[in-house]
Write a protein that holds these residues in place. Structure first.
Motif, PDB file in Angstrom:
ATOM      1  N   ALA A  64     -20.746  -6.893  -0.223  1.00  0.00           N
ATOM      2  CA  ALA A  64     -20.361  -7.916   0.436  1.00  0.00           C
ATOM      3  C   ALA A  64     -21.603  -8.128   1.927  1.00  0.00           C
ATOM      4  O   ALA A  64     -21.112  -9.115   2.531  1.00  0.00           O
ATOM      5  N   GLY A  65     -21.518  -6.522   2.474  1.00  0.00           N
ATOM      6  CA  GLY A  65     -22.274  -7.079   3.835  1.00  0.00           C
ATOM      7  C   GLY A  65     -23.091  -7.824   3.331  1.00  0.00           C
ATOM      8  O   GLY A  65     -24.448  -8.653   4.040  1.00  0.00           O
ATOM      9  N   ASN A  66     -24.534  -7.368   2.523  1.00  0.00           N
ATOM     10  CA  ASN A  66     -25.684  -7.424   2.205  1.00  0.00           C
ATOM     11  C   ASN A  66     -25.519 -10.046   1.541  1.00  0.00           C
ATOM     12  O   ASN A  66     -25.532 -10.349   2.350  1.00  0.00           O
ATOM     13  N   THR A  67     -24.186  -9.474   1.236  1.00  0.00           N
ATOM     14  CA  THR A  67     -23.403 -11.091   1.361  1.00  0.00           C
ATOM     15  C   THR A  67     -23.231 -12.075   1.762  1.00  0.00           C
ATOM     16  O   THR A  67     -24.266 -13.122   1.724  1.00  0.00           O
ATOM     17  N   ARG A  68     -23.017 -11.053   3.274  1.00  0.00           N
ATOM     18  CA  ARG A  68     -22.900 -12.051   4.472  1.00  0.00           C
ATOM     19  C   ARG A  68     -24.097 -12.524   5.495  1.00  0.00           C
ATOM     20  O   ARG A  68     -23.550 -13.175   5.500  1.00  0.00           O
ATOM     21  N   LEU A  69     -24.737 -10.978   4.789  1.00  0.00           N
ATOM     22  CA  LEU A  69     -26.232 -11.390   6.197  1.00  0.00           C
ATOM     23  C   LEU A  69     -26.720 -12.258   5.143  1.00  0.00           C
ATOM     24  O   LEU A  69     -27.892 -13.259   5.625  1.00  0.00           O
ATOM     25  N   ARG A  70     -27.061 -12.107   4.056  1.00  0.00           N
ATOM     26  CA  ARG A  70     -27.941 -13.817   3.265  1.00  0.00           C
ATOM     27  C   ARG A  70     -27.522 -14.685   3.029  1.00  0.00           C
ATOM     28  O   ARG A  70     -28.355 -15.703   3.472  1.00  0.00           O
ATOM     29  N   PHE A  98     -28.288 -16.072   6.761  1.00  0.00           N
ATOM     30  CA  PHE A  98     -30.231 -16.030   6.786  1.00  0.00           C
ATOM     31  C   PHE A  98     -29.805 -17.829   6.389  1.00  0.00           C
ATOM     32  O   PHE A  98     -31.025 -18.207   7.232  1.00  0.00           O
ATOM     33  N   ALA A  99     -29.849 -17.809   5.193  1.00  0.00           N
ATOM     34  CA  ALA A  99     -29.597 -19.679   4.549  1.00  0.00           C
ATOM     35  C   ALA A  99     -29.523 -20.844   6.146  1.00  0.00           C
ATOM     36  O   ALA A  99     -29.746 -21.365   5.570  1.00  0.00           O
ATOM     37  N   GLN A 100     -27.948 -20.134   6.682  1.00  0.00           N
ATOM     38  CA  GLN A 100     -27.677 -21.610   7.445  1.00  0.00           C
ATOM     39  C   GLN A 100     -28.642 -20.947   8.793  1.00  0.00           C
ATOM     40  O   GLN A 100     -29.153 -22.034   8.742  1.00  0.00           O
ATOM     41  N   SER A 101     -28.380 -20.082   8.915  1.00  0.00           N
ATOM     42  CA  SER A 101     -30.223 -20.127  10.058  1.00  0.00           C
ATOM     43  C   SER A 101     -31.410 -20.770   9.427  1.00  0.00           C
ATOM     44  O   SER A 101     -31.838 -21.087  10.303  1.00  0.00           O
ATOM     45  N   GLU A 102     -31.922 -20.634   8.164  1.00  0.00           N
ATOM     46  CA  GLU A 102     -33.517 -21.266   7.954  1.00  0.00           C
ATOM     47  C   GLU A 102     -32.785 -22.612   7.932  1.00  0.00           C
ATOM     48  O   GLU A 102     -33.560 -23.455   8.306  1.00  0.00           O
TER      49      GLU A 102
END
Length: 158
Positions: free
Chosen positions: A93-99, A102-106
């Motif tokens: 779940a944490g990995n999904t949130r981080l991904r 990251f996508a939003q930052s890009e």
């Protein structure tokens, strides 16, 4: 000759079943031994019973089936008694949130790059227009230049 269980054998089996049920309840409540999982191996170990007694037509196979059924019911209900499985679920779940972050930052970075390039393109276009107008003004005699502004100092200047 029939091989009937003796009273001592029946008593030992009843005692083993009590230990197995107690170990099963502990495991399903999340009291799992370190580096263990919530399955038959730690169940047998916690109950001090040979693991092979849980398989096939052995005496405790019905308890293994009941353990598996309760474990699956808990997993379906969202209660995961195995701390390693809970940790894996939490990390996924944490990995999904981080991904997602990251996508939003890009996306934000790309928007800012586009935003920055638009004013630069406008400035370049305006500069080219000014240069073109100056060249056009220099080539015609009908346009007269204004005199340069006079700079007069009023006062002592010190």
């Amino acid at each position: 000759m029939l091989n009937l269980p003796t009273k001592r054998g029946q008593a030992q089996r009843a005692e083993n079943e009590i230990r197995i049920r107690a170990a099963k309840d502990r495991l399903l409540c999340g009291d799992i031994p370190p580096r263990g999982k919530c399955d038959v191996k730690p169940l047998a170990s916690e109950a001090a019973v040979d693991r092979t007694a849980f398989y096939g037509t052995r005496p405790y196979s019905d308890l293994r089936v009941e353990f598996g059924r309760r474990l699956n019911a808990m997993r379906e209900a969202g209660g995961i008694p195995d701390p390693r499985e809970a940790q894996v679920a939490r990390l996924k779940a944490g990995n999904t949130r981080l991904r997602e972050r990251f996508a939003q930052s890009e996306r934000t970075i790309n928007e800012l790059i586009d935003f920055r390039s638009q004013p630069l393109a406008q400035l370049a276009a305006q500069h080219e227009e000014i240069v073109r107008l100056r060249e056009a003004a220099a080539g015609t005699s009908t346009v007269s230049r204004l005199p340069a502004p006079r700079t007069t100092v009023i006062g002592t200047g010190s």
